[in-house]
Write a protein that holds these residues in place. Structure first.
Motif, PDB file in Angstrom:
ATOM      1  N   MET A  38      16.990  18.155   4.910  1.00  0.00           N
ATOM      2  CA  MET A  38      16.990  19.077   6.029  1.00  0.00           C
ATOM      3  C   MET A  38      18.110  20.085   5.835  1.00  0.00           C
ATOM      4  O   MET A  38      19.287  19.714   5.802  1.00  0.00           O
ATOM      5  N   ASN A  39      17.747  21.338   5.703  1.00  0.00           N
ATOM      6  CA  ASN A  39      18.702  22.420   5.540  1.00  0.00           C
ATOM      7  C   ASN A  39      18.604  23.383   6.715  1.00  0.00           C
ATOM      8  O   ASN A  39      17.616  23.398   7.444  1.00  0.00           O
ATOM      9  N   SER A  40      19.628  24.201   6.868  1.00  0.00           N
ATOM     10  CA  SER A  40      19.657  25.213   7.928  1.00  0.00           C
ATOM     11  C   SER A  40      19.307  24.604   9.284  1.00  0.00           C
ATOM     12  O   SER A  40      18.477  25.130  10.031  1.00  0.00           O
ATOM     13  N   LEU A  41      19.944  23.510   9.598  1.00  0.00           N
ATOM     14  CA  LEU A  41      19.617  22.781  10.818  1.00  0.00           C
ATOM     15  C   LEU A  41      19.938  23.593  12.063  1.00  0.00           C
ATOM     16  O   LEU A  41      20.911  24.343  12.101  1.00  0.00           O
ATOM     17  N   LYS A  42      19.105  23.403  13.072  1.00  0.00           N
ATOM     18  CA  LYS A  42      19.224  24.082  14.345  1.00  0.00           C
ATOM     19  C   LYS A  42      19.400  23.056  15.458  1.00  0.00           C
ATOM     20  O   LYS A  42      18.971  21.911  15.314  1.00  0.00           O
ATOM     21  N   PRO A  43      20.000  23.444  16.579  1.00  0.00           N
ATOM     22  CA  PRO A  43      20.130  22.493  17.690  1.00  0.00           C
ATOM     23  C   PRO A  43      18.802  21.892  18.126  1.00  0.00           C
ATOM     24  O   PRO A  43      18.767  20.721  18.535  1.00  0.00           O
ATOM     25  N   GLU A  44      17.722  22.638  18.043  1.00  0.00           N
ATOM     26  CA  GLU A  44      16.425  22.114  18.441  1.00  0.00           C
ATOM     27  C   GLU A  44      15.881  21.057  17.486  1.00  0.00           C
ATOM     28  O   GLU A  44      14.860  20.430  17.775  1.00  0.00           O
ATOM     29  N   ASP A  45      16.540  20.835  16.354  1.00  0.00           N
ATOM     30  CA  ASP A  45      16.182  19.742  15.465  1.00  0.00           C
ATOM     31  C   ASP A  45      16.748  18.408  15.931  1.00  0.00           C
ATOM     32  O   ASP A  45      16.423  17.366  15.349  1.00  0.00           O
ATOM     33  N   THR A  46      17.592  18.429  16.940  1.00  0.00           N
ATOM     34  CA  THR A  46      18.194  17.205  17.447  1.00  0.00           C
ATOM     35  C   THR A  46      17.116  16.252  17.946  1.00  0.00           C
ATOM     36  O   THR A  46      16.300  16.609  18.799  1.00  0.00           O
ATOM     37  N   ALA A  47      17.108  15.046  17.411  1.00  0.00           N
ATOM     38  CA  ALA A  47      16.093  14.055  17.748  1.00  0.00           C
ATOM     39  C   ALA A  47      16.394  12.773  16.994  1.00  0.00           C
ATOM     40  O   ALA A  47      17.252  12.737  16.114  1.00  0.00           O
ATOM     41  N   VAL A  48      15.658  11.730  17.346  1.00  0.00           N
ATOM     42  CA  VAL A  48      15.629  10.530  16.529  1.00  0.00           C
ATOM     43  C   VAL A  48      14.487  10.685  15.534  1.00  0.00           C
ATOM     44  O   VAL A  48      13.354  10.978  15.930  1.00  0.00           O
ATOM     45  N   TYR A  49      14.774  10.489  14.271  1.00  0.00           N
ATOM     46  CA  TYR A  49      13.800  10.679  13.210  1.00  0.00           C
ATOM     47  C   TYR A  49      13.291   9.333  12.713  1.00  0.00           C
ATOM     48  O   TYR A  49      14.069   8.410  12.451  1.00  0.00           O
ATOM     49  N   TYR A  50      11.986   9.231  12.576  1.00  0.00           N
ATOM     50  CA  TYR A  50      11.315   8.019  12.139  1.00  0.00           C
ATOM     51  C   TYR A  50      10.413   8.327  10.951  1.00  0.00           C
ATOM     52  O   TYR A  50       9.890   9.438  10.831  1.00  0.00           O
ATOM     53  N   CYS A  51      10.191   7.345  10.118  1.00  0.00           N
ATOM     54  CA  CYS A  51       9.158   7.456   9.102  1.00  0.00           C
ATOM     55  C   CYS A  51       8.055   6.457   9.406  1.00  0.00           C
ATOM     56  O   CYS A  51       8.283   5.429  10.038  1.00  0.00           O
ATOM     57  N   ASN A  52       6.855   6.784   8.980  1.00  0.00           N
ATOM     58  CA  ASN A  52       5.722   5.893   9.138  1.00  0.00           C
ATOM     59  C   ASN A  52       4.534   6.486   8.383  1.00  0.00           C
ATOM     60  O   ASN A  52       4.603   7.600   7.880  1.00  0.00           O
ATOM     61  N   THR A 101       0.793  -1.214   0.000  1.00  0.00           N
ATOM     62  CA  THR A 101       0.000   0.000   0.000  1.00  0.00           C
ATOM     63  C   THR A 101       0.833   1.274   0.000  1.00  0.00           C
ATOM     64  O   THR A 101       0.276   2.367   0.085  1.00  0.00           O
ATOM     65  N   PHE A 102       2.144   1.159  -0.111  1.00  0.00           N
ATOM     66  CA  PHE A 102       2.996   2.336  -0.023  1.00  0.00           C
ATOM     67  C   PHE A 102       2.603   3.415  -1.022  1.00  0.00           C
ATOM     68  O   PHE A 102       2.552   4.602  -0.689  1.00  0.00           O
ATOM     69  N   SER A 103       2.337   3.024  -2.248  1.00  0.00           N
ATOM     70  CA  SER A 103       2.115   4.000  -3.308  1.00  0.00           C
ATOM     71  C   SER A 103       0.862   4.841  -3.099  1.00  0.00           C
ATOM     72  O   SER A 103       0.747   5.911  -3.694  1.00  0.00           O
ATOM     73  N   ILE A 104      -0.073   4.385  -2.278  1.00  0.00           N
ATOM     74  CA  ILE A 104      -1.294   5.136  -2.026  1.00  0.00           C
ATOM     75  C   ILE A 104      -1.370   5.672  -0.604  1.00  0.00           C
ATOM     76  O   ILE A 104      -2.364   6.296  -0.238  1.00  0.00           O
ATOM     77  N   ALA A 105      -0.340   5.452   0.170  1.00  0.00           N
ATOM     78  CA  ALA A 105      -0.350   5.867   1.566  1.00  0.00           C
ATOM     79  C   ALA A 105       0.272   7.239   1.736  1.00  0.00           C
ATOM     80  O   ALA A 105       1.254   7.578   1.079  1.00  0.00           O
ATOM     81  N   THR A 106      -0.306   8.013   2.637  1.00  0.00           N
ATOM     82  CA  THR A 106       0.350   9.230   3.093  1.00  0.00           C
ATOM     83  C   THR A 106       1.455   8.845   4.067  1.00  0.00           C
ATOM     84  O   THR A 106       1.222   8.101   5.018  1.00  0.00           O
ATOM     85  N   MET A 107       2.648   9.331   3.809  1.00  0.00           N
ATOM     86  CA  MET A 107       3.795   9.012   4.643  1.00  0.00           C
ATOM     87  C   MET A 107       4.268  10.256   5.376  1.00  0.00           C
ATOM     88  O   MET A 107       4.172  11.376   4.865  1.00  0.00           O
ATOM     89  N   GLY A 108       4.777  10.039   6.565  1.00  0.00           N
ATOM     90  CA  GLY A 108       5.263  11.144   7.366  1.00  0.00           C
ATOM     91  C   GLY A 108       6.627  10.868   7.950  1.00  0.00           C
ATOM     92  O   GLY A 108       7.027   9.717   8.135  1.00  0.00           O
ATOM     93  N   TRP A 109       7.337  11.948   8.225  1.00  0.00           N
ATOM     94  CA  TRP A 109       8.531  11.905   9.050  1.00  0.00           C
ATOM     95  C   TRP A 109       8.160  12.427  10.431  1.00  0.00           C
ATOM     96  O   TRP A 109       7.550  13.496  10.553  1.00  0.00           O
ATOM     97  N   TYR A 110       8.535  11.664  11.433  1.00  0.00           N
ATOM     98  CA  TYR A 110       8.318  12.013  12.827  1.00  0.00           C
ATOM     99  C   TYR A 110       9.669  12.173  13.507  1.00  0.00           C
ATOM    100  O   TYR A 110      10.676  11.640  13.046  1.00  0.00           O
ATOM    101  N   ARG A 111       9.687  12.872  14.620  1.00  0.00           N
ATOM    102  CA  ARG A 111      10.906  12.937  15.410  1.00  0.00           C
ATOM    103  C   ARG A 111      10.561  12.951  16.890  1.00  0.00           C
ATOM    104  O   ARG A 111       9.482  13.371  17.298  1.00  0.00           O
ATOM    105  N   GLN A 112      11.499  12.467  17.674  1.00  0.00           N
ATOM    106  CA  GLN A 112      11.331  12.442  19.112  1.00  0.00           C
ATOM    107  C   GLN A 112      12.650  12.824  19.771  1.00  0.00           C
ATOM    108  O   GLN A 112      13.656  12.136  19.609  1.00  0.00           O
ATOM    109  N   ALA A 113      12.623  13.924  20.494  1.00  0.00           N
ATOM    110  CA  ALA A 113      13.772  14.383  21.252  1.00  0.00           C
ATOM    111  C   ALA A 113      13.711  13.801  22.656  1.00  0.00           C
ATOM    112  O   ALA A 113      12.639  13.432  23.140  1.00  0.00           O
ATOM    113  N   PRO A 114      14.853  13.713  23.337  1.00  0.00           N
ATOM    114  CA  PRO A 114      14.846  13.173  24.702  1.00  0.00           C
ATOM    115  C   PRO A 114      13.877  13.919  25.605  1.00  0.00           C
ATOM    116  O   PRO A 114      13.888  15.153  25.668  1.00  0.00           O
ATOM    117  N   GLY A 115      13.040  13.165  26.301  1.00  0.00           N
ATOM    118  CA  GLY A 115      12.081  13.753  27.214  1.00  0.00           C
ATOM    119  C   GLY A 115      10.908  14.440  26.553  1.00  0.00           C
ATOM    120  O   GLY A 115      10.101  15.063  27.252  1.00  0.00           O
TER     121      GLY A 115
END
Length: 115
Positions: free
Chosen positions: A82-96, A28-42
């Protein structure tokens, strides 16, 4: 039934760039909406970008203008430039999938932005 493998993270200086990749299995990948998620510590996991099957995209305000999501349906792959990265972008990035992700999350890829 679903496998998600993220890659491309690393350590980068503020203002730098990274390109993340997500290899997704599933018929179902071709018809699914996909997202990038991120989770920072805490912090709670958050959606940062999404892309519909037809290519329409949407971004969180915090990354708008800096991040670009894209997909290659033939390769079952989603990308996050990801361009112009900032320290607040620090996280683990996931797709789903979005809005209801698969219960099988990948290990994610760590993005660390130094100040």
């Amino acid at each position: 039934q679903v496998q998600l493998v993220e890659s491309g993270g690393g350590l980068v200086q503020a203002g730098g760039s990274l390109r993340l990749s997500c290899a997704a299995s599933g018929s179902t990948f071709s018809i699914a909406t996909m997202g990038w998620y991120r989770q920072a510590p805490g912090k709670q996991r958050e959606l940062v970008a999404r892309i519909y099957s037809g290519g329409l995209t949407s971004y969180a305000d915090s990354v708008k203008g800096r991040f670009t999501i894209s997909r290659d349906n033939a390769k079952n792959t989603v990308y996050l430039q990801m361009n112009s990265l900032k320290p607040e972008d620090t996280a683990v990035y996931y797709c789903n999938r979005f809005p209801i992700p698969s219960g099988y999350w990948g290990q994610g890829t760590q993005v660390t932005v130094s100040s």
